[in-house]
Design an enzyme around this catalytic site. Structure first.
Site, PDB file in Angstrom:
ATOM      1  N   HIS A  74       4.897   0.621 -15.723  1.00 59.09           N
ATOM      2  CA  HIS A  74       6.252   0.250 -15.303  1.00 59.09           C
ATOM      3  C   HIS A  74       7.329   1.033 -16.065  1.00 59.09           C
ATOM      4  O   HIS A  74       8.495   0.687 -16.004  1.00 59.09           O
ATOM      5  CB  HIS A  74       6.505  -1.245 -15.536  1.00 59.09           C
ATOM      6  CG  HIS A  74       5.743  -2.148 -14.618  1.00 59.09           C
ATOM      7  ND1 HIS A  74       4.376  -2.273 -14.658  1.00 59.09           N
ATOM      8  CD2 HIS A  74       6.162  -2.982 -13.631  1.00 59.09           C
ATOM      9  CE1 HIS A  74       3.989  -3.150 -13.745  1.00 59.09           C
ATOM     10  NE2 HIS A  74       5.047  -3.583 -13.099  1.00 59.09           N
ATOM     11  N   ALA A  91       0.856  -1.186   0.000  1.00 58.42           N
ATOM     12  CA  ALA A  91       0.000   0.000   0.000  1.00 58.42           C
ATOM     13  C   ALA A  91       0.890   1.234   0.000  1.00 58.42           C
ATOM     14  O   ALA A  91       1.507   1.549   1.017  1.00 58.42           O
ATOM     15  CB  ALA A  91      -0.919  -0.008   1.215  1.00 58.42           C
ATOM     16  N   GLU A  92       0.946   1.918  -1.130  1.00 60.20           N
ATOM     17  CA  GLU A  92       1.901   3.019  -1.260  1.00 60.20           C
ATOM     18  C   GLU A  92       1.536   4.211  -0.380  1.00 60.20           C
ATOM     19  O   GLU A  92       2.424   4.869   0.173  1.00 60.20           O
ATOM     20  CB  GLU A  92       2.027   3.448  -2.726  1.00 60.20           C
ATOM     21  CG  GLU A  92       2.831   2.478  -3.594  1.00 60.20           C
ATOM     22  CD  GLU A  92       2.034   1.247  -4.006  1.00 60.20           C
ATOM     23  OE1 GLU A  92       0.806   1.221  -3.793  1.00 60.20           O
ATOM     24  OE2 GLU A  92       2.636   0.299  -4.550  1.00 60.20           O
TER      25      GLU A  92
END
Lengths: 398, 324
Positions: free
Chosen positions: B130, B60-61
């Site tokens: 990404h 969980a950023e």
């Protein structure tokens, strides 16, 4: 048939998955805390014996109990003064705590000096208990700063306006406390707990769920203190949650509890127990203090647009100060002279807050560049010079 | 020193040095412990410094950044790893609303010595989210510093400088250069915030950072065959910009192109072009050009080479500058 094929007793599907609960319904006016809500003083001012909580209250002296009352009255008076200052244009905005005094004093007084509080923007009563000068709380609402007090002076963090964000800051702080070895040592002056204050609306924020996850898996010494004041601006509980808020802790693996947030003694007792457990290394607790926002969300809000006055009338009968006063009087913990003295003190506080608010200077425009970075920063240096030169170009111009 | 290593290992050794020097330095991130991070930048650090200092966080950023803030308030110096560039957005609120502002909000009573490491940029054939270059979002935010490294030497020293900074630093690591090798010298090349001339030249100034430094050096080599002399500046710091070095180079050459993988619209190149025309107007022989990603979502990997600036696109811009 192997053992594996045989479901253990009591593991029928219904027990594994639980039943569908019905969503909370808006049975208004006036939500009830229900039978599981802990309470030691009724709205009528009667003391109910509670074998679970009474041992946590036994040590309180008459002076302590009178101190609670004084806190309740003074922060209500401070809050009223701030609302008046806003109405007169001296504050841009005010978020009133009217009705939530007991929740905040009970929680604030349960903390020890070394504990740390992470407030929302409505925790004026907690700030008071921590010893923060109430005039400091007015700065951001007057528009002279965005907080501006030293959080480490009274272990009271800056007000956080982003809903729920402070629950993660509290959790991180508690993770630091663990790394400092300040949990579970048995030393009452060393072991430290952290209080994360939040409201019912905040429980919908992802940040809050993440804080419950992080504190849970780390077994961090944090107490989530949720003042369920029934309204997130205009949205009632049933727009925020399907299940009672205190149930939520269960899914994160630590205790949840619902307490009557208008009962200062019950709040004090459950918070004290949760803080003791946290300091002892047992991990977090989620407390739902069931209370009511008697006023508007802020001075910019108009609650007549979304709630009926009958509901407010019901909650007036549950007023946190009136019931405590009745009990103090009836039980002989305080007399008329004491109540009169507190009334006088509250008038003096109001006058003092008003005078010091009006005397609060506007910052110089150049101060916007001062604290952006700790070190000299080329953009700040250049823009301050540009700003100053521009301002000076008006000197002598009328 | 003088050891040859990869850029990834340069960061590892820098982190190790900072952790040995200051017990308050702690690392947080997803998979950074036993695994050593998906790029192995933290490899071996949990084994040596323990789980309390190299923390495998929940996935969980926002939670990672939010707890890093609390740790910083308690006196720690958190170094956060965001696993990939495109994963930072859930943490954006804590970075922009809290990390960047807490010093100002508290009138200087508390600081936020937090480092946020972000592997960034494309070129590795990855799936979406990404390969992004989102530095402009953070460079736009007052209260943050933003840097990008391009080689093992800077990686080793700048991560230590970032950790020592009393202000928060977004630390960009070009992921396709993680395995590039180079020598790590005995001391950093100037303080955090300084740019570096990595190749001197006289015809055109090329401003670049992160993954594009190698690309631009190759372009300079190729341009030499056509008797064009490119001066390559590795900006290293994206906020603040080392404008004295930048302006001095542009005044000397009179021509400038900014190269980055990020989309050009409101990117670093836009800011640099604005500042350069303001400060170097009379020395400019041609408009400042930008070579960057197109203004589209980062494309699927089979066509990412069409999106990314390369040697030929840099040389094309150089030709346009010289024939202006």
């Amino acid at each position: 048939m192997s053992d594996h094929d045989q479901a253990p007793q009591g593991r029928a599907l219904g027990n594994v998955f639980g039943a569908h609960e019905r969503p909370l319904s808006g049975d208004r006016p006036a939500a009830e805390g229900g039978p599981e809500m802990l309470q030691v003083i009724t709205p009528e001012g009667e003391r109910i014996p509670n074998p679970e909580l009474d041992p946590l209250l036994e040590h309180l002296t008459d002076a302590d109990l009178r101190g609670f009352y004084r806190d309740l009255v003074l922060i209500r008076r401070f809050d009223a003064e701030a609302t008046a200052l806003q109405r007169q244009g001296e504050l841009g905005l005010w978020a009133s705590l009217l009705g939530q005094e007991a929740a905040q004093v009970g929680a604030g007084r349960a903390m020890r000096a070394q504990d740390f509080a992470f407030p929302t923007y409505r925790e004026h009563g907690v700030a008071w208990c921590r010893g923060v000068d109430p005039v400091n709380l007015l700065g951001m609402f007057r528009g002279v700063n965005h907080g501006g007090w030293d959080p480490n002076e009274k272990n009271f963090h800056l007000y956080t306006i982003i809903i729920g964000a402070q629950t993660l800051h509290a959790t991180g702080y508690a993770m630091g406390v663990q790394r400092d070895g300040a949990v579970g040592t048995g030393d009452p002056d060393r072991d430290t707990a952290v209080m994360a204050f939040l409201g019912d609306g905040a429980t919908s924020q992802g940040d809050v769920s993440e804080a419950l996850v992080f504190s849970g898996v780390n077994n961090s010494p944090v107490v989530f203190f949720c003042q369920n004041n029934q309204w997130a601006i205009s949205e009632p509980n049933e727009k925020q949650t399907r299940a009672p808020l205190w149930h939520r802790a269960r899914g994160f693996g630590f205790p949840g509890i619902r307490v009557d947030g208008n009962d200062v003694l019950a709040v004090y007792a459950v918070t004290r127990r949760a803080l003791d457990a946290a300091r002892d290394g047992q991990g977090p607790t989620f407390i739902e203090a069931f209370t009511y926002r008697m006023g508007a969300h802020t001075t910019s809000d108009d609650p007549t647009k979304y709630r009926v006055s009958a509901e407010v009338e019901v909650w007036k009968l549950r007023d946190p100060i009136e019931r405590f006063k009745r009990w103090l009087e009836h039980a002989g913990h305080a007399d008329r002279a004491f109540f009169d003295a507190v009334a006088d003190e509250s008038d003096a506080l109001g006058a003092d807050v008003r005078a010091r608010c009006l005397a609060m200077p506007d910052p110089d425009g150049s101060e916007m560049f001062t604290h952006v970075y700790a070190e000299e920063h080329p953009v700040m240096v250049a823009e301050l010079a540009e700003f100053t030169a521009y301002q000076r170009s008006f000197e002598g111009v009328h | 020193m003088g050891e040859t290593t990869t850029m990834a290992k340069g960061i590892t050794s820098g982190l190790r040095a900072a952790m040995e020097r200051d017990p308050k330095v702690i690392l947080l991130g997803e998979d950074i412990g036993k695994l050593g991070g998906v790029f192995r930048v933290t490899e071996g650090l949990q084994k040596d410094f323990g789980e309390d200092r190299v923390i495998d966080t929940p996935l969980a950023e926002a939670g990672i950044l939010g707890t890093a803030i609390g740790l910083a308030l308690r006196g720690y110096r958190p170094v956060v790893e965001i696993q990939f560039d495109g994963f930072v957005y859930p943490a954006f609120d804590h970075i922009v609303s809290q990390v960047a502002k807490l010093r100002a909000r508290s009138l200087g009573y508390v600081g936020m010595p937090v480092v946020i490491r972000i592997p960034f940029g494309g070129g590795i054939g990855a799936v979406e989210h990404h390969s992004e270059s989102n530095e402009a979002y953070f460079a736009h935010t007052a209260g943050l510093k933003v840097v990008a490294v391009s080689n093992p030497h800077d990686a080793h020293w700048m991560i230590q400088q970032a950790i020592e900074s009393p202000d928060p630093v977004i630390f960009y690591e070009p992921k396709r250069r993680y395995w590039d090798k180079g020598e790590v010298g005995a001391a950093p090349d100037g303080p955090l915030g300084s740019a570096r001339v990595v190749r001197e030249g006289s015809d055109v100034t090329v401003l670049c950072y992160g993954p594009m430094v190698r690309t631009c050096l190759q372009a300079a080599q190729a341009a030499e065959d056509e008797d064009h002399s490119l001066e390559i500046l590795d900006l290293r710091s994206l906020s603040p910009l080392d404008t004295s070095v930048i302006f001095a180079s542009v005044r000397k050459t009179g021509r400038c192109v900014v190269v980055h993988e990020a989309s050009t619209f409101l990117g670093l190149g836009a800011e640099l072009a604005a500042q350069i025309q303001q400060e170097c107007f009379y020395e400019l022989e041609a408009p400042v050009l930008r070579v960057g990603g197109y203004n589209v979502p980062y494309p699927p990997s089979r066509i990412e080479e069409d999106f990314l600036p390369d040697l030929d696109r840099v040389l094309d811009a150089v030709d346009r500058l010289l024939t202006h």
